[in-house]
Write a protein that holds these residues in place. Structure first.
Motif, PDB file in Angstrom:
ATOM      1  N   LYS A 118      30.165 -25.201  99.591  1.00  0.00           N
ATOM      2  CA  LYS A 118      31.615 -25.102  99.951  1.00  0.00           C
ATOM      3  C   LYS A 118      32.606 -24.695  99.051  1.00  0.00           C
ATOM      4  O   LYS A 118      33.656 -25.504  97.903  1.00  0.00           O
ATOM      5  CB  LYS A 118      31.726 -26.584 100.100  1.00  0.00           C
ATOM      6  N   PRO A 119      32.995 -23.725  98.861  1.00  0.00           N
ATOM      7  CA  PRO A 119      33.049 -23.182  98.166  1.00  0.00           C
ATOM      8  C   PRO A 119      34.763 -22.778  98.249  1.00  0.00           C
ATOM      9  O   PRO A 119      35.888 -22.737  98.105  1.00  0.00           O
ATOM     10  CB  PRO A 119      33.534 -20.805  98.160  1.00  0.00           C
ATOM     11  N   GLU A 120      35.360 -23.279  99.694  1.00  0.00           N
ATOM     12  CA  GLU A 120      37.067 -23.050 100.088  1.00  0.00           C
ATOM     13  C   GLU A 120      37.070 -24.707  99.860  1.00  0.00           C
ATOM     14  O   GLU A 120      37.956 -25.384 100.283  1.00  0.00           O
ATOM     15  CB  GLU A 120      36.563 -22.962 101.707  1.00  0.00           C
ATOM     16  N   GLY A 121      36.305 -25.700  99.441  1.00  0.00           N
ATOM     17  CA  GLY A 121      36.317 -27.301  98.648  1.00  0.00           C
ATOM     18  C   GLY A 121      38.176 -27.095  98.248  1.00  0.00           C
ATOM     19  O   GLY A 121      38.641 -27.805  98.237  1.00  0.00           O
ATOM     20  N   PRO A 122      38.127 -26.828  97.312  1.00  0.00           N
ATOM     21  CA  PRO A 122      39.345 -26.462  96.410  1.00  0.00           C
ATOM     22  C   PRO A 122      40.627 -26.749  97.327  1.00  0.00           C
ATOM     23  O   PRO A 122      41.584 -27.498  97.320  1.00  0.00           O
ATOM     24  CB  PRO A 122      39.632 -25.818  95.085  1.00  0.00           C
ATOM     25  N   THR A 179      32.656 -27.423  91.516  1.00  0.00           N
ATOM     26  CA  THR A 179      33.052 -29.089  91.733  1.00  0.00           C
ATOM     27  C   THR A 179      33.963 -29.400  90.708  1.00  0.00           C
ATOM     28  O   THR A 179      34.382 -29.830  90.379  1.00  0.00           O
ATOM     29  CB  THR A 179      31.895 -29.640  91.083  1.00  0.00           C
ATOM     30  N   ARG A 180      34.149 -28.175  89.219  1.00  0.00           N
ATOM     31  CA  ARG A 180      34.667 -28.120  88.632  1.00  0.00           C
ATOM     32  C   ARG A 180      36.363 -27.697  88.955  1.00  0.00           C
ATOM     33  O   ARG A 180      37.545 -28.195  88.837  1.00  0.00           O
ATOM     34  CB  ARG A 180      34.377 -26.894  87.566  1.00  0.00           C
ATOM     35  N   GLU A 181      36.264 -26.768  90.126  1.00  0.00           N
ATOM     36  CA  GLU A 181      37.414 -26.226  90.996  1.00  0.00           C
ATOM     37  C   GLU A 181      37.809 -27.562  91.297  1.00  0.00           C
ATOM     38  O   GLU A 181      39.040 -27.883  91.519  1.00  0.00           O
ATOM     39  CB  GLU A 181      37.105 -25.211  91.510  1.00  0.00           C
TER      40      GLU A 181
END
Length: 378
Positions: A128-132, A168-170
């Protein structure tokens, strides 16, 4: 780039089999937990492998790479109404998990997307790259009031693909920027990478974590959780988080009768010595496809104990492989389940894992200047 239904591959060192594609039963795949890849329960046609006698007994175990697909979900915070779970909001940056834990209760969810809960679950990962950005939008909703959010409640947020993707870090950076409390559970030592974020948050009462240590037996861990951190590395994670000021809970999840229940006291002692302040456990759960995957694994990885393990499980589940009843699904019932509860309680007292559950500080939540709903001064 390997195209797969439902998204695009961010990384595909070796294409994973399509949902339900056959794998010789019991043969196993190097570095993976499941022994097969039977199609999910929602598929119109079921496919299952069988041994036609042409596979050579001494043939090397096949390799299976990981395919990463983009998850186009429009939200990042999932909710649940389970009365026996202490939180109702969670974030899972990934669907599927490379750790490949054979007992993972999240495996059946892969069937919703047309993939197998078997090998697909651990080799086809939705990221999920759009998560942040989605989390920022969630925090910026008019009238939003902070409440507990757990990272990694379903699949591990620090699984191997996170080392490169850093989703997760972002997401943690968003929590820190909004001063929103967060808790997490993982069995990965990669969490120590993010101490620069988690440490300062913990100092402000905004972060706490749990580390799952299932066994201290490296061979059993490798068989049962093939790509998760080795037991000593998980203890290192407890130690590192504790030294950084985070309250850490030791989770022995799951306890499996006749497989790792003999280690209850040893695991709790090791966790306490590493710095954990409290502890809990979950009894093995085998819903839906997991019961067949787990039995198949037992027959190949622990054939001498397979019959006894399943017999004891049924004794704690009213004669069935699994009982989904709220409240008892994670603890079981009957004399054996009661014995485990008593041993866990005794170990918690003996090793001082009795600290009150840490309450995070929700009063510090604030939207940064310039975020939606909070105009900039410039």
């Amino acid at each position: 780039m390997t195209e797969r239904p439902g998204g695009y591959a961010l990384n595909a060192p070796q294409a994973a089999p399509s949902a339900g594609s056959p794998t010789a039963p019991g043969a196993g795949v190097r570095g993976r937990g499941a022994r097969s890849n039977a199609s999910g329960r929602y598929e119109a046609f079921a496919r299952e492998a069988f041994d036609d006698g042409w596979t050579e007994a001494d043939a090397p175990a096949p390799r299976l790479g990981t395919t990463i697909l983009k998850d186009a979900s429009r939200s990042i915070v999932a909710t649940n109404r389970s009365p026996d779970i202490s939180f109702d909001q969670s974030i899972n940056p990934y669907r599927g998990c490379e750790h490949g834990c054979i007992y993972c209760y999240a495996r059946p969810s892969h069937a919703y997307w047309g993939y197998s809960p078997g090998l697909d679950f651990e080799s086809v990962i939705f990221a999920k790259p759009e998560g942040p950005a989605l989390l920022e939008a969630f925090f910026n909703r008019p009238g939003y009031r902070p409440k507990p959010i757990v990272i990694g409640a379903n699949t591990d947020a620090w699984q191997p693909v996170e080392r490169r993707l850093q989703h997760t870090r972002e997401i943690l950076k968003v929590f820190a920027r909004y001063r929103h409390p967060v808790s997490f559970i993982t069995k990965s030592a990669l969490v120590l990478r993010d101490l620069d974020i988690l440490g300062p948050m913990a100092a402000d009462g905004l972060a706490k974590g749990a580390i799952s240590v299932t066994t201290l037996d490296r061979r059993l861990a490798r068989d049962m959780e093939p790509r998760a951190a080795a037991p000593h590395r998980r203890l290192d994670a407890i130690r590192g988080l504790s030294e950084a000021g985070l309250p850490v809970t030791l989770m022995m999840a799951p306890i499996i009768p006749a497989l790792n229940d003999n280690e209850i006291e040893a695991v709790f002692k090791a966790g306490a010595e590493a710095g954990a302040v409290n502890a809990s456990y979950v009894l093995l759960r085998l819903p839906l496809e997991i019961k067949d995957l787990f039995r198949e694994w037992l027959q190949t990885a622990r054939p001498d104990a397979a019959g006894r393990v399943m017999s004891l499980i049924r004794q704690m589940r009213g004669g069935r492989d699994y009982d989904p009843q709220w409240g008892t699904r994670g603890r079981g019932q009957g004399p054996l389940a009661e014995l485990i509860v008593n041993r866990v309680r005794a170990a918690i007292r003996r090793y001082g894992l009795t600290a009150p559950r840490t309450e995070l500080d929700f009063s510090k939540f604030e939207r940064p200047l310039g975020s939606a709903g909070q105009p900039s001064l410039f």
